[in-house]
Design an enzyme around this catalytic site. Structure first.
Site, PDB file in Angstrom:
ATOM      1  N   ALA A  97       0.849  -1.200   0.000  1.00 15.21           N
ATOM      2  CA  ALA A  97       0.000   0.000   0.000  1.00 15.21           C
ATOM      3  C   ALA A  97       0.881   1.246   0.000  1.00 15.21           C
ATOM      4  CB  ALA A  97      -0.934  -0.020   1.212  1.00 15.21           C
ATOM      5  N   ALA A 133      -0.931  11.113  -4.196  1.00 15.92           N
ATOM      6  CA  ALA A 133       0.484  10.759  -4.389  1.00 15.92           C
ATOM      7  C   ALA A 133       0.613   9.413  -5.096  1.00 15.92           C
ATOM      8  CB  ALA A 133       1.207  10.704  -3.043  1.00 15.92           C
ATOM      9  N   GLY A 134       0.843   9.487  -6.415  1.00 14.62           N
ATOM     10  CA  GLY A 134       1.076   8.262  -7.196  1.00 14.62           C
ATOM     11  C   GLY A 134       2.508   8.246  -7.671  1.00 14.62           C
ATOM     12  N   GLU A 194       9.798  -5.146  -9.449  1.00 17.02           N
ATOM     13  CA  GLU A 194       8.408  -4.964  -9.886  1.00 17.02           C
ATOM     14  C   GLU A 194       8.375  -4.615 -11.377  1.00 17.02           C
ATOM     15  OE1 GLU A 194       6.211  -1.892  -7.852  1.00 17.02           O
ATOM     16  OE2 GLU A 194       4.350  -2.386  -8.907  1.00 17.02           O
ATOM     17  N   GLN A 198      -1.883  -9.636 -48.099  1.00 16.93           N
ATOM     18  CA  GLN A 198      -0.536  -9.188 -47.716  1.00 16.93           C
ATOM     19  C   GLN A 198      -0.584  -8.272 -46.478  1.00 16.93           C
ATOM     20  OE1 GLN A 198       1.698  -6.319 -50.133  1.00 16.93           O
ATOM     21  NE2 GLN A 198       3.388  -7.775 -50.176  1.00 16.93           N
ATOM     22  N   GLY A 252     -15.154  -8.055 -35.443  1.00 21.18           N
ATOM     23  CA  GLY A 252     -16.200  -7.904 -34.421  1.00 21.18           C
ATOM     24  C   GLY A 252     -16.005  -8.865 -33.260  1.00 21.18           C
ATOM     25  N   GLY A 267       3.010   0.624 -11.523  1.00 19.13           N
ATOM     26  CA  GLY A 267       4.402   0.348 -11.148  1.00 19.13           C
ATOM     27  C   GLY A 267       5.375   1.401 -11.657  1.00 19.13           C
ATOM     28  N   GLY A 268       4.864   2.614 -11.932  1.00 19.21           N
ATOM     29  CA  GLY A 268       5.697   3.686 -12.516  1.00 19.21           C
ATOM     30  C   GLY A 268       5.266   3.876 -13.953  1.00 19.21           C
TER      31      GLY A 268
HETATM   32  C1  LIG Z   1      -5.069  -1.747 -11.396  1.00 17.60           C
HETATM   33  C2  LIG Z   1      -4.068  -1.007 -10.571  1.00 17.60           C
HETATM   34  C3  LIG Z   1      -3.328  -1.684  -9.615  1.00 17.60           C
HETATM   35  C4  LIG Z   1      -2.417  -0.996  -8.810  1.00 17.60           C
HETATM   36  N1  LIG Z   1      -1.786  -1.666  -7.780  1.00 17.60           N
HETATM   37  C5  LIG Z   1      -1.084  -0.939  -6.869  1.00 17.60           C
HETATM   38  C6  LIG Z   1      -0.597  -1.573  -5.659  1.00 17.60           C
HETATM   39  O1  LIG Z   1      -0.751  -2.785  -5.451  1.00 17.60           O
HETATM   40  N2  LIG Z   1       0.024  -0.800  -4.736  1.00 17.60           N
HETATM   41  C7  LIG Z   1       0.234   0.543  -4.931  1.00 17.60           C
HETATM   42  O2  LIG Z   1       0.812   1.175  -4.051  1.00 17.60           O
HETATM   43  N3  LIG Z   1      -0.188   1.162  -6.081  1.00 17.60           N
HETATM   44  C8  LIG Z   1      -0.856   0.449  -7.024  1.00 17.60           C
HETATM   45  N4  LIG Z   1      -1.331   1.067  -8.176  1.00 17.60           N
HETATM   46  C9  LIG Z   1      -1.036   2.480  -8.381  1.00 17.60           C
HETATM   47  C10 LIG Z   1      -0.119   2.774  -9.566  1.00 17.60           C
HETATM   48  O3  LIG Z   1       1.199   2.386  -9.283  1.00 17.60           O
HETATM   49  C11 LIG Z   1      -0.267   4.272  -9.870  1.00 17.60           C
HETATM   50  O4  LIG Z   1      -1.539   4.431 -10.472  1.00 17.60           O
HETATM   51  C12 LIG Z   1       0.804   4.802 -10.765  1.00 17.60           C
HETATM   52  O5  LIG Z   1       2.035   4.844 -10.084  1.00 17.60           O
HETATM   53  C13 LIG Z   1       0.497   6.224 -11.286  1.00 17.60           C
HETATM   54  O6  LIG Z   1       0.130   7.063 -10.248  1.00 17.60           O
HETATM   55  P1  LIG Z   1      -1.231   7.949 -10.380  1.00 17.60           P
HETATM   56  O7  LIG Z   1      -2.323   7.019 -10.757  1.00 17.60           O
HETATM   57  O8  LIG Z   1      -1.398   8.717  -9.122  1.00 17.60           O
HETATM   58  O9  LIG Z   1      -0.973   8.915 -11.578  1.00 17.60           O
HETATM   59  P2  LIG Z   1      -0.259  10.361 -11.522  1.00 17.60           P
HETATM   60  O10 LIG Z   1       1.022  10.244 -10.787  1.00 17.60           O
HETATM   61  O11 LIG Z   1      -1.248  11.375 -11.043  1.00 17.60           O
HETATM   62  O12 LIG Z   1       0.033  10.599 -13.051  1.00 17.60           O
HETATM   63  C14 LIG Z   1      -0.928  11.113 -13.967  1.00 17.60           C
HETATM   64  C15 LIG Z   1      -0.223  11.397 -15.294  1.00 17.60           C
HETATM   65  O13 LIG Z   1       0.776  12.416 -15.094  1.00 17.60           O
HETATM   66  C16 LIG Z   1       2.021  11.948 -15.550  1.00 17.60           C
HETATM   67  N5  LIG Z   1       3.106  12.495 -14.712  1.00 17.60           N
HETATM   68  C17 LIG Z   1       3.198  12.503 -13.354  1.00 17.60           C
HETATM   69  N6  LIG Z   1       4.374  13.020 -12.979  1.00 17.60           N
HETATM   70  C18 LIG Z   1       5.049  13.323 -14.108  1.00 17.60           C
HETATM   71  C19 LIG Z   1       6.333  13.904 -14.395  1.00 17.60           C
HETATM   72  N7  LIG Z   1       7.182  14.211 -13.405  1.00 17.60           N
HETATM   73  N8  LIG Z   1       6.677  14.076 -15.687  1.00 17.60           N
HETATM   74  C20 LIG Z   1       5.848  13.750 -16.695  1.00 17.60           C
HETATM   75  N9  LIG Z   1       4.623  13.213 -16.489  1.00 17.60           N
HETATM   76  C21 LIG Z   1       4.227  12.995 -15.219  1.00 17.60           C
HETATM   77  C22 LIG Z   1       1.960  10.440 -15.416  1.00 17.60           C
HETATM   78  O14 LIG Z   1       2.923   9.806 -16.227  1.00 17.60           O
HETATM   79  C23 LIG Z   1       0.523  10.172 -15.845  1.00 17.60           C
HETATM   80  O15 LIG Z   1       0.465  10.172 -17.239  1.00 17.60           O
HETATM   81  C24 LIG Z   1      -2.207   0.387  -9.015  1.00 17.60           C
HETATM   82  C25 LIG Z   1      -2.914   1.062 -10.020  1.00 17.60           C
HETATM   83  C26 LIG Z   1      -3.842   0.396 -10.771  1.00 17.60           C
HETATM   84  C27 LIG Z   1      -4.636   1.189 -11.779  1.00 17.60           C
END
Ligand SMILES: Cc1cc2nc3c(=O)[nH]c(=O)nc-3n(C[C@H](O)[C@H](O)[C@H](O)COP(=O)(O)OP(=O)(O)OC[C@H]3O[C@@H](n4cnc5c(N)ncnc54)[C@H](O)[C@@H]3O)c2cc1C
Length: 387
Positions: free
Chosen positions: A128, A134-135, A245, A282, A343, A366-367
């Site tokens: 988690a 914060a992603g 990962e 082709q 389809g 995962g990034g």
């Molecule tokens: C099905 C699923 C399973 C997941 N499982 C887990 C899990 O088990 N544990 C966990 O902790 N997380 C999990 N995640 C979270 C996942 O790792 C994040 O969604 C991911 O890291 C992106 O973060 P965000 O969604 O907040 O997007 P954001 O960080 O808000 O990004 C939004 C957009 O902005 C872009 N962006 C952000 N910063 C920059 C930058 N500096 N330069 C250029 N572009 C940028 C991104 O590339 C993206 O296109 C999961 C997500 C999903 C959808």
């Protein structure tokens, strides 16, 4: 089809792939459609997978693991994906991202207390980290852990947590200090703790059989002995986590693209239009030739990087490249496969329809693709790239 890259594998790698493939074909494939539609699979599957040794891949034998490194993990994913459900493969593998902080910074006592039960399939673990605010920017983590005697009191929210609705243990990233990176700490929080509120599984585009949760921590008291490593040690542990990962997500991409390619080839030979099979055009042959080129390139690159990691080499740049190459391969090849199915490729009964939805997550989870490019640029020492 025998793909390039086999020379990088030894007998053990091949054995793991075969074990995973057999398990996938007997235990997952016959149920894949039903579990995907239900959005879940039986918890018992973890015990069955554990009996084959698959859950232990990458973990030391003295903790109940099967040993091995990145290539073993890549082969495990390649085999398991033959079950036709990315969701189940992901579900069976959440401990692969949740437990490594224990291995890297946990105490011996903590490792013995928590790891073997998960590798036996008796307990489930999830990671988690992500939060609503914060992603990509992990340093923006807001979930706070305040020290109160021999406990921490945790307040905050996590989002998109794979396996979060049924994991017993949540490896949770919390803020114990104000330094953006140095103030981050891991706590292993039991999901059953008072104050942990877990949402219903979130509704997603793909990965249906894997549950994804939103988790709230409302004044959750966590004993200090559940802190993994010292305060402030989480960020570096998380960076180590990311390498495995990401190479394993690259393996998901390669497997997804390879299966979609096989399906597309089978179908294009079978399906007739204008008096000939689709392969009689082709444009179809060239489309499949491009798909095959993409699959082979992604696979060789991914396996090569995994082998370098197993030799102990520093390959942060190449891991990020592998994730991007393989994620793109999966998105592109599944798109083309759906196109060849016409389809039928838009119907839930086909594997290519499912794979095309599942693939979409790979450039995000995962990034993201953009963050991988930032890392590649930084590793190339481009001016200002890390700012
Ligand atoms: C099905 C699923 C399973 C997941 N499982 C887990 C899990 O088990 N544990 C966990 O902790 N997380 C999990 N995640 C979270 C996942 O790792 C994040 O969604 C991911 O890291 C992106 O973060 P965000 O969604 O907040 O997007 P954001 O960080 O808000 O990004 C939004 C957009 O902005 C872009 N962006 C952000 N910063 C920059 C930058 N500096 N330069 C250029 N572009 C940028 C991104 O590339 C993206 O296109 C999961 C997500 C999903 C959808």
């Amino acid at each position: 089809m025998k793909l390039l890259g086999e020379h990088l594998l030894d007998e053990e790698h091949v054995m793991i792939r075969e074990t995973a493939r057999r398990f996938a074909e007997t235990e997952i494939k016959p149920n894949a459609m039903q579990w995907e539609e239900a959005g879940s699979y039986p918890r018992e599957l973890h015990r069955i997978a554990a009996d084959t040794g698959l859950l232990g891949v990458g973990f030391p034998e003295e903790l109940g693991g099967a040993g091995g490194g990145a290539l073993h993990l890549v082969m495990c994913v390649e085999g398991l994906m033959r079950g036709g459900s990315t969701g189940v493969t992901v579900g069976l593998g959440t401990h692969q991202i949740a437990l490594p902080p224990l291995l890297h910074i946990g105490s011996r006592e903590q490792q013995q207390r928590f790891i073997p039960a998960v590798l036996r399939g008796e307990k489930l673990a999830a990671l988690a980290v992500t939060e609503p605010g914060a992603g990509s920017d992990v340093a923006g983590t807001r979930t706070r852990a305040r020290r109160d005697g021999d406990h921490y009191v945790v307040e905050g929210e996590k989002l998109y947590i794979s396996g979060g609705t049924r994991a017993d243990e949540l490896m949770t990233l919390v803020r114990t200090g104000d330094d953006p990176h140095g103030g981050l700490t891991f706590l292993l929080i039991p999901r059953a703790s008072e104050g942990v509120q877990v949402s219903a599984p979130l509704r997603k585009t793909g990965w249906w059989a894997s549950d994804t949760a939103e988790i709230r921590f409302d004044q959750v008291r966590v004993p200090v002995e559940r802190r993994i490593g010292p305060e402030g040690a989480a960020f570096l542990a998380l960076m180590r986590n990311f390498q495995m990962e990401r190479i394993s997500l690259a393996a998901y991409g390669v497997a997804t693209a390879a299966i979609a390619l096989e399906e597309a080839m089978r179908w294009s030979r079978e399906r007739r239009a204008f008096g000939r099979p689709l392969t009689g055009f082709q444009v179809t042959r060239h489309r499949i030739a491009d798909m095959a080129t993409t699959v082979e390139s992604a696979r060789v690159f991914t396996l090569t990087v995994a082998a370098a990691l197993d030799r102990g080499e520093y390959r942060v740049r190449e891991v990020s490249m592998a994730k991007n190459i393989a994620a793109r391969a999966a998105v592109e090849v599944t798109h083309e496969a759906v196109q060849l199915f016409g389809g039928l490729g838009y119907m839930r009964e086909t594997l290519v329809e499912r794979l095309s939805r599942d693939a979409r997550l790979l450039p995000i989870g995962g990034g993201t693709e953009e963050i991988m490019k930032e890392i590649i640029a930084r590793e190339l020492d481009l001016r200002g790239a890390s700012r």
